[in-house]
Design an enzyme around this catalytic site. Structure first.
Site, short mmCIF file in Angstrom:
data_model
loop_
_atom_site.label_atom_id
_atom_site.label_comp_id
_atom_site.label_asym_id
_atom_site.label_seq_id
_atom_site.Cartn_x
_atom_site.Cartn_y
_atom_site.Cartn_z
CG HIS A 196 -1.96 1.35 1.05
ND1 HIS A 196 -1.50 2.36 1.57
CD2 HIS A 196 -3.24 1.19 0.76
CE1 HIS A 196 -3.11 2.86 1.24
NE2 HIS A 196 -3.94 2.56 0.89
CG ASP A 235 -7.98 -4.53 -2.64
OD1 ASP A 235 -9.34 -3.91 -2.68
OD2 ASP A 235 -7.85 -3.30 -3.00
N1 CMC Z 1 3.45 -7.95 -5.13
C1 CMC Z 1 5.34 -7.34 -5.31
N2 CMC Z 1 6.04 -6.19 -5.05
C2 CMC Z 1 5.15 -5.25 -4.38
C3 CMC Z 1 3.84 -5.72 -3.83
C4 CMC Z 1 3.49 -6.39 -4.19
N3 CMC Z 1 1.77 -6.11 -4.19
N4 CMC Z 1 3.96 -3.78 -3.80
C5 CMC Z 1 4.65 -3.62 -3.33
N5 CMC Z 1 5.43 -4.15 -4.42
C6 CMC Z 1 7.05 -3.60 -4.09
C7 CMC Z 1 7.45 -2.74 -5.74
O1 CMC Z 1 7.75 -3.65 -6.35
C8 CMC Z 1 8.66 -1.83 -4.33
O2 CMC Z 1 9.80 -2.57 -5.50
P1 CMC Z 1 11.60 -2.05 -4.77
O3 CMC Z 1 11.69 -1.13 -4.16
O4 CMC Z 1 12.17 -3.13 -5.44
O5 CMC Z 1 11.03 -1.09 -6.58
C9 CMC Z 1 8.00 -2.16 -3.04
O6 CMC Z 1 7.36 -3.13 -3.11
C10 CMC Z 1 8.00 -0.84 -2.56
O7 CMC Z 1 7.14 -0.21 -3.27
P2 CMC Z 1 5.80 0.88 -3.08
O8 CMC Z 1 6.47 2.32 -3.68
O9 CMC Z 1 5.45 0.60 -1.09
O10 CMC Z 1 4.45 0.87 -4.27
P3 CMC Z 1 3.92 1.95 -4.35
O11 CMC Z 1 3.16 2.65 -2.99
O12 CMC Z 1 4.29 2.19 -5.57
O13 CMC Z 1 2.27 1.16 -4.55
C11 CMC Z 1 0.20 -0.70 -4.71
C12 CMC Z 1 1.51 0.29 -3.75
C13 CMC Z 1 -0.50 -0.76 -3.89
C14 CMC Z 1 0.22 0.12 -6.47
C15 CMC Z 1 1.40 -1.73 -4.35
O14 CMC Z 1 1.67 -2.12 -3.87
C16 CMC Z 1 1.06 -3.28 -5.75
O15 CMC Z 1 1.17 -2.88 -6.49
N6 CMC Z 1 -0.26 -3.84 -4.61
C17 CMC Z 1 -0.59 -4.91 -5.52
C18 CMC Z 1 -2.30 -4.42 -5.68
C19 CMC Z 1 -3.10 -4.08 -4.38
O16 CMC Z 1 -3.01 -4.73 -4.41
N7 CMC Z 1 -3.54 -2.82 -4.76
C20 CMC Z 1 -4.63 -2.79 -3.96
C21 CMC Z 1 -3.93 -1.32 -2.94
S1 CMC Z 1 -4.80 -0.95 -1.42
C22 CMC Z 1 -7.13 -0.70 -1.95
C23 CMC Z 1 -6.66 0.43 -2.77
O17 CMC Z 1 -6.47 1.47 -3.22
O18 CMC Z 1 -7.77 0.55 -3.63
#
Ligand code: CMC
Length: 428
Positions: free
Chosen positions: A306, A363
């Site tokens: 998140h 989710d």
């Molecule tokens: N699986 C694998 N790696 C992940 C995931 C995941 N679900 N989430 C984050 N990471 C990795 C990301 O690739 C990054 O790696 P690195 O530092 O090596 O580049 C690191 O963790 C940090 O990610 P972040 O900067 O915290 O991620 P973000 O803020 O840009 O994105 C997110 C947040 C929710 C889009 C992402 O965690 C994700 O894609 N999760 C899966 C989709 C999901 O469950 N979405 C629902 C979100 S909650 C309800 C809503 O808002 O709808």
């Protein structure tokens, strides 16, 4: 901490004021930055940018805290009543008994769709994605309720909000029935908000669906947990669209489109697909976690991570317990719950997830609860949207009634070609 921060660039020193928050991070007010330095800020994913001051929802991602109008989310779980939370978010305080009764009555009065709108459903392909139907139909509320295209006074906002909150469940249920080839069930005024939605989803002519308290409570809880989450992707979209003075229906329809994405609300569908694949033996939980860590693989661990939470998402914590409670009350099991628990266990023990502080988000368990209620998978994100609607309305209203509110218009750092000449077709 002082009241300003100083930006030093070359021989220039610029003092920028600090904006204090009631709780959580303070902010540097950069509104004079460009005028004073000729520079803008660069924050491509807006992770460090506050786009507004808001008094609706507070999230502390480090501590795993979520509060609606100051009230911790956990306090809404005992006797969940979504309509009470709708009122709280939109009007800023808990309703008195008569206020809640009056608003509930307004929802009942507005639960039917205009017949013209109902006929639109007949022209929608049966396999149309329900989120597309929802966004298109919310926009088309503007055809049938043109008196609410400009809502300036409080009473008009209440009326427009009630139409949206009430009709969204009728639209959602009709969209589902259309895809199943079943007749539309009209809303029944004798039911409360969630029971009425369940009736429209599951009753068939001459066979009334019996709403049990455990299912009604589960749906109330689910909607409450989704009701607002400050400036997430869909809510910021609603604010951006609304800042152009676009009407409330169009702004919320735009929110639905943003929510549809699998990184946002669409993740609840992806989670179930992932769990089903594991359960069917298509991939092991270990391999799923391995691929999620592999940057060359398109697979993510959906329902994990998140932008704000660096701790267990409090909504996921509540949903996990709720799933267990609902299955116990129903005397049923869902093998996907065991699969989800196993996947969570593996991820939370894995240094990749531990180091990045990635935990289950809202989710991860919501789809399992929706399955227990009997909601088809293609309706999961629609249910998220029904829950999130009061948040969108509250945020739109907060912005719309802010006298200092301006159109939201970010800038960019241009990296394209510098000035170049047009080349006529014959010379290319
Ligand atoms: N699986 C694998 N790696 C992940 C995931 C995941 N679900 N989430 C984050 N990471 C990795 C990301 O690739 C990054 O790696 P690195 O530092 O090596 O580049 C690191 O963790 C940090 O990610 P972040 O900067 O915290 O991620 P973000 O803020 O840009 O994105 C997110 C947040 C929710 C889009 C992402 O965690 C994700 O894609 N999760 C899966 C989709 C999901 O469950 N979405 C629902 C979100 S909650 C309800 C809503 O808002 O709808």
């Amino acid at each position: 901490m002082g009241d300003t921060v100083t930006v030093i660039h070359g021989d220039k020193r610029v003092e920028l004021p600090i904006v204090c928050s009631a709780d959580g991070d303070p902010a540097i007010d950069i509104s004079q930055l460009r005028a004073k330095t000729g520079m803008i800020t660069y924050d491509p994913s807006l992770a460090n940018t506050g786009i507004c001051q808001s008094g609706i929802t507070f999230v502390d991602g480090e501590r795993g805290i979520l509060r609606y109008r100051g009230i911790p989310i956990e306090q809404f779980t005992e006797k969940p009543d979504f309509v009470e939370v709708v009122w709280l978010l939109i009007f800023g305080r808990l309703p008195k008994r008569d206020e809640l009764a009056e608003f509930s009555e307004l929802l009942t009065e507005n639960e039917l769709l205009h017949e013209g709108m109902k006929q639109q459903f007949q022209r929608i392909p049966v396999d149309a994605p329900p989120m597309a139907i929802l966004s298109a139909t919310l926009t088309s509320l503007a055809f049938f309720h043109q008196e609410f295209l400009e809502v300036e006074d409080k009473e008009s906002i209440v009326q427009a909000a009630a139409r949206l909150i009430s009709k969204v469940r009728t639209i959602a249920a009709f969209a589902c029935r259309r895809s199943l080839g079943l007749p539309f069930m009209y809303p029944d005024p004798k039911f409360r908000y969630c029971a009425n939605f369940l009736h429209m989803m599951f009753s068939i002519p001459y066979r009334q669906y019996v709403v049990t308290p455990e299912v009604e409570d589960a749906l109330n809880l689910l909607f409450i947990l989704h009701a607002d989450h400050e400036q997430n992707c869909s809510t910021s979209t609603v604010r951006i669209v609304g800042s152009a003075r676009a009407n409330l229906f169009a702004s919320c329809a735009a929110g639905v489109c943003a929510l549809w994405g699998p990184l946002h609300g669409g993740a609840n569908v992806e989670v179930i697909h992932m769990l089903e694949r594991i359960h069917a033996g298509g991939i092991s939980p270990e391999e799923c976690v391995r691929q999620a860590k592999d940057k060359t693989s398109p697979l993510k661990l959906y329902g994990f991570g998140h932008r704000l939470y660096r701790n267990y998402d409090p909504r996921a914590k509540i949903l996990k317990v709720a799933c267990e409670r609902v299955f116990a009350r129903m005397n049923r099991k869902d093998p996907l719950l065991d699969t989800a628990r196993r996947l969570e266990e593996l991820a939370l023990a894995d240094p990749y997830f531990v180091d990045r502080k990635l935990f289950p988000n809202v989710d991860f368990y919501s789809g399992i609860l929706l399955r227990a209620i009997g909601i088809p998978t293609n309706m999961f994100t629609v249910c998220f949207a029904i829950g999130r609607l009061p948040g969108w309305i509250a945020q739109w209203k907060e912005q719309h009634t802010d006298p200092s509110g301006k159109i939201l218009r970010p800038r960019q750092v241009y990296v394209g070609p510098t000035e170049t000449n047009y080349v006529p077709m014959s010379q290319r």
